[in-house]
Design a protein around this motif. Structure first.
Motif, mmCIF file in Angstrom:
data_model
loop_
_atom_site.group_PDB
_atom_site.id
_atom_site.type_symbol
_atom_site.label_atom_id
_atom_site.label_comp_id
_atom_site.label_asym_id
_atom_site.label_seq_id
_atom_site.Cartn_x
_atom_site.Cartn_y
_atom_site.Cartn_z
ATOM 1 N N ASP A 49 26.006 50.147 53.493
ATOM 2 C CA ASP A 49 25.222 49.054 54.080
ATOM 3 C C ASP A 49 23.842 49.554 54.503
ATOM 4 O O ASP A 49 22.851 48.826 54.433
ATOM 5 C CB ASP A 49 25.976 48.473 55.284
ATOM 6 C CG ASP A 49 25.570 47.034 55.560
ATOM 7 O OD1 ASP A 49 25.480 46.254 54.596
ATOM 8 O OD2 ASP A 49 25.313 46.705 56.721
ATOM 9 N N GLN A 50 23.797 50.813 54.909
ATOM 10 C CA GLN A 50 22.536 51.412 55.356
ATOM 11 C C GLN A 50 21.631 51.784 54.176
ATOM 12 O O GLN A 50 20.420 51.567 54.210
ATOM 13 C CB GLN A 50 22.856 52.664 56.184
ATOM 14 C CG GLN A 50 21.660 53.308 56.860
ATOM 15 C CD GLN A 50 22.092 54.538 57.662
ATOM 16 O OE1 GLN A 50 23.234 54.645 58.107
ATOM 17 N NE2 GLN A 50 21.169 55.472 57.841
ATOM 18 N N LEU A 51 22.231 52.311 53.102
ATOM 19 C CA LEU A 51 21.438 52.866 51.992
ATOM 20 C C LEU A 51 21.307 51.940 50.787
ATOM 21 O O LEU A 51 20.338 52.026 50.036
ATOM 22 C CB LEU A 51 22.065 54.184 51.506
ATOM 23 C CG LEU A 51 22.176 55.332 52.506
ATOM 24 C CD1 LEU A 51 22.827 56.535 51.841
ATOM 25 C CD2 LEU A 51 20.801 55.709 53.048
ATOM 26 N N GLY A 52 22.294 51.053 50.606
ATOM 27 C CA GLY A 52 22.344 50.258 49.379
ATOM 28 C C GLY A 52 21.454 49.030 49.407
ATOM 29 O O GLY A 52 21.090 48.521 50.466
ATOM 30 N N GLN A 53 21.111 48.562 48.221
ATOM 31 C CA GLN A 53 20.358 47.313 48.056
ATOM 32 C C GLN A 53 21.244 46.307 47.325
ATOM 33 O O GLN A 53 22.157 46.695 46.589
ATOM 34 C CB GLN A 53 19.095 47.556 47.220
ATOM 35 C CG GLN A 53 18.118 48.540 47.818
ATOM 36 C CD GLN A 53 16.971 48.832 46.855
ATOM 37 O OE1 GLN A 53 16.847 48.216 45.801
ATOM 38 N NE2 GLN A 53 16.134 49.787 47.216
#
Length: 341
Positions: free
Chosen positions: A143-147
């Motif tokens: 959730d923090q890193l993904g698009q």
């Protein structure tokens, strides 16, 4: 049957880049599959074509932020990774770009080491099995890193990630949204239920199978990538009760359609359970469960356009698409919708 038979000309400006402010305010083309007659409505008018006893089938999959941008360990070269399917022990089937240097054993670093992926194997059609290493909870890191994995024809990221989710999204696992469902609001679904329409939920985690282009000349030689689906017993019973009563089963989206058709027995009833499906529906297919379909407008020469043509006839579908282009409908994920009755 040739792939080129499903080609149509689409002006680039008709590809919708953004969702409308009102989900249910998009246009709705009604196609009667028996007569070929076309009507033009607004999506919220869909209620006029539903009746008590109908079963509306929704795919409640939830899109994960499946697009990760990282660097190849050692070289710092940019690598883009798309999560397709969760396997076991933190291994995912993925699509890696660029793929040529993504050899077995190479490692990709995301978020300055917050997440590291190691390529374990190269599998079907060049996809990679990647094992991830991290501290903490994978979903939180993702959730923090993904698009959001928007299709390539959408040229910019969304301001609001939730607009690429249906209002009834529940089970995480999709690499793309079941876009026909994006037109529904909670209020519209409540109104439909009050009319006596039964709403059933199934799950199909959308992967590349739905979107992979058909690269063969003969349609029948195309191989679909498999996708995971699940149908719970109480939801299967809702669909089967409608069938037994002689009422219609109306699928919202090609993914809901593929789920019920994959789970159907020889008598046209849905069996509860889960598994992988690589069902490919094209003209000549005899539908076992589905009677009607709510769907978006699809890419030329795509498996989705072939599925729609199997239901309503290729000539009628291509004529309806020609009409939609002429009437300046908005196409693809954030575009307008079609109801095939």
């Amino acid at each position: 049957m040739k792939t080129k038979d499903f080609y149509f000309d689409l002006p680039e400006e008709l590809i919708a880049q953004d969702p409308l402010a009102d989900r249910s305010g998009s246009r709705l083309l009604i196609l009667n599959k028996d007569t070929g007659k076309v009507e033009h409505k607004i999506f919220k008018n869909v209620k006029e074509y539903l009746r008590a006893g109908d079963c509306l089938v929704l795919n409640n999959t939830k899109v994960i932020p499946a697009r990760l941008i990282g660097e190849r360990e050692g070289t710092g070269a940019k690598v883009e990774l798309l999560l397709l399917k969760r396997m076991e022990n933190d291994v995912w089937e993925t699509l890696v770009k660029p793929g040529k240097k993504a050899r077995t054993g190479s490692r990709i670093v995301f978020g300055n080491g917050l997440l590291v992926g190691e390529i374990m194997d190269i599998v079907e059609e060049g996809n990679r099995y990647v094992k991830f290493y991290y501290d903490g909870i994978f979903e939180e890191i993702l959730d923090q890193l993904g698009q959001m994995p928007l299709p390539p024809y959408i040229t910019h990221q969304l301001q609001d990630k939730n607009r690429y989710q249906t209002v009834y999204a529940k089970y995480e696992g999709s690499a793309a949204a079941p876009t026909a469902g994006l037109h529904f609001t909670k209020e519209l679904l409540e109104e439909i239920e009050k009319m006596g329409v039964v709403i059933a939920h199934v799950t199909l985690h959308v992967g590349l199978g739905t979107f992979r282009p058909v690269k063969v000349e003969d349609v029948t030689n195309h191989h679909m990538h498999s996708e995971y689906f699940q149908v719970f017993p109480d939801e299967a019973e809702k669909i089967n009760a409608a069938k037994r009563a002689g009422n219609r089963v109306i699928c919202v989206g090609t993914t809901s359609c593929r789920t019920v058709e994959s789970a159907a027995d020889e008598n046209g009833f849905v069996k509860p359970g889960s598994g992988d499906t690589d069902i490919f529906i094209y003209p000549g297919y005899q539908f076992k469960v589905l009677d009607c379909l709510i769907t978006n407008f699809h890419l030329p020469e795509s498996t989705l356009l072939m599925l729609v043509s199997a239901l309503a006839g290729k000539e009628q579908v291509m004529a309806a698409y020609e009409e939609a282009v002429k009437e300046r409908y908005r196409f693809f994920s954030f575009g307008d919708a079609m109801l095939i009755l």
